[in-house]
Design a protein around this motif. Sequence first.
Motif, PDB file in Angstrom:
ATOM      1  N   SER A   2      33.868  41.715  42.372  1.00  0.00           N
ATOM      2  CA  SER A   2      34.535  40.701  41.554  1.00  0.00           C
ATOM      3  C   SER A   2      34.046  40.687  40.115  1.00  0.00           C
ATOM      4  O   SER A   2      34.784  40.284  39.203  1.00  0.00           O
ATOM      5  N   SER A  36      36.537  40.255  36.781  1.00  0.00           N
ATOM      6  CA  SER A  36      36.400  39.270  35.707  1.00  0.00           C
ATOM      7  C   SER A  36      36.072  39.932  34.378  1.00  0.00           C
ATOM      8  O   SER A  36      36.547  39.510  33.315  1.00  0.00           O
ATOM      9  N   ARG A  39      39.402  41.645  32.762  1.00  0.00           N
ATOM     10  CA  ARG A  39      40.657  40.889  32.738  1.00  0.00           C
ATOM     11  C   ARG A  39      41.327  40.942  31.374  1.00  0.00           C
ATOM     12  O   ARG A  39      42.554  41.023  31.272  1.00  0.00           O
ATOM     13  N   ALA A  76      45.152  39.474  38.202  1.00  0.00           N
ATOM     14  CA  ALA A  76      44.464  38.686  37.173  1.00  0.00           C
ATOM     15  C   ALA A  76      45.008  38.971  35.782  1.00  0.00           C
ATOM     16  O   ALA A  76      44.976  38.097  34.904  1.00  0.00           O
TER      17      ALA A  76
END
Length: 347
Positions: free
Chosen positions: A199, A203, A206, A329
């Motif tokens: 993850s 992030s 993005r 995302a």
Amino acid sequence: MTRLPDPDTTKMHAEAAEAADAIARQFVANATVIETLAARLRAQPPRFIVTCARGSSDHAATYGKYLFETTLGLITASASPSVGSVYAVAPKLDGALFIAISQSGKSPDLLRNAEIAKASGAMVVALVNVADSPLAKLADTVIPLHAGPENSVAATKSYLCSLAALLQLTAHWSGDAALLAATKSLPDALRDAWNEDWSSLVSGLRLARSLFVIGRGFGLAAAQEAALKFKETCGLHAEAFSSAEVKHGPMAIVGPDFPVLVFAQDDDTGASTAAVADDFRSRGAPVWLARPGASGEGVLPLPTSPHPAVTPLLTVQAFYRAANALAIARGHDPDVPPHLNKVTETV
């Protein structure tokens, strides 16, 4: 505005998650054809190996090159499909093993090159997901991928099944005990890789606009595949480089705000590849490193790999889950990338 699906509900997520089971089925279903082909290749070794593919399948061919050359000592070259299909030149392939890799098995340029190879005296082996495709009918030996239906435009499980087929063939052809054992343990290792948490990569990328994906040796094919998937599913420009080649010019643009994803192997290429990651991090670049057994800043977890030749498959399996989540995302549906079709037929 079209509502995007949840990451866990996309076709890409579902199909990538099936890779371990598909490969387990593939190994059982292909046991006889692999053993028969391996015995023939041991009895009549080819002079050299030529691969022919495009897209993700060509990345699988890169993996095959390192497998064949390091395990069998056979020089392996990638054929340019345009030489045969557009320029109408027939390469001299007498005594070669010609391996064509294709999901659909019907792209005209691959078919033409396989025809040329067969006419010139090469043994033609086809790795295809469609077992009754034109390419399969033309080949001397067919190794079905057994990936099952793949409806997302992005190839995932069929790519991993291509690597697995090359691994199974090389293990049986060479008789290498460690490689044979690693092949048997691959499905379970892939299940572990699917559950790793990447993850931080999602992030961190993005809002990114470009990045490098770095690998070397067996890991180069994984870097190539990741760079393609970033472009294809996430609308993110990415370029793949060997950790050696990136030093010959491209690394000059790496600095603050230029992210780098590094796939380092658990073999003799690993230390130098990880050193490149450290160099980029020292310049202020956001860097993520995936390497079995690694720890520290920016490390993406991977399970223990049963063999360095298996590591790229584990890396890509963990990456696919992250790429699917990153696409959502960034506002993209990974199943239907703009301007792309599931089957691309080039002439």
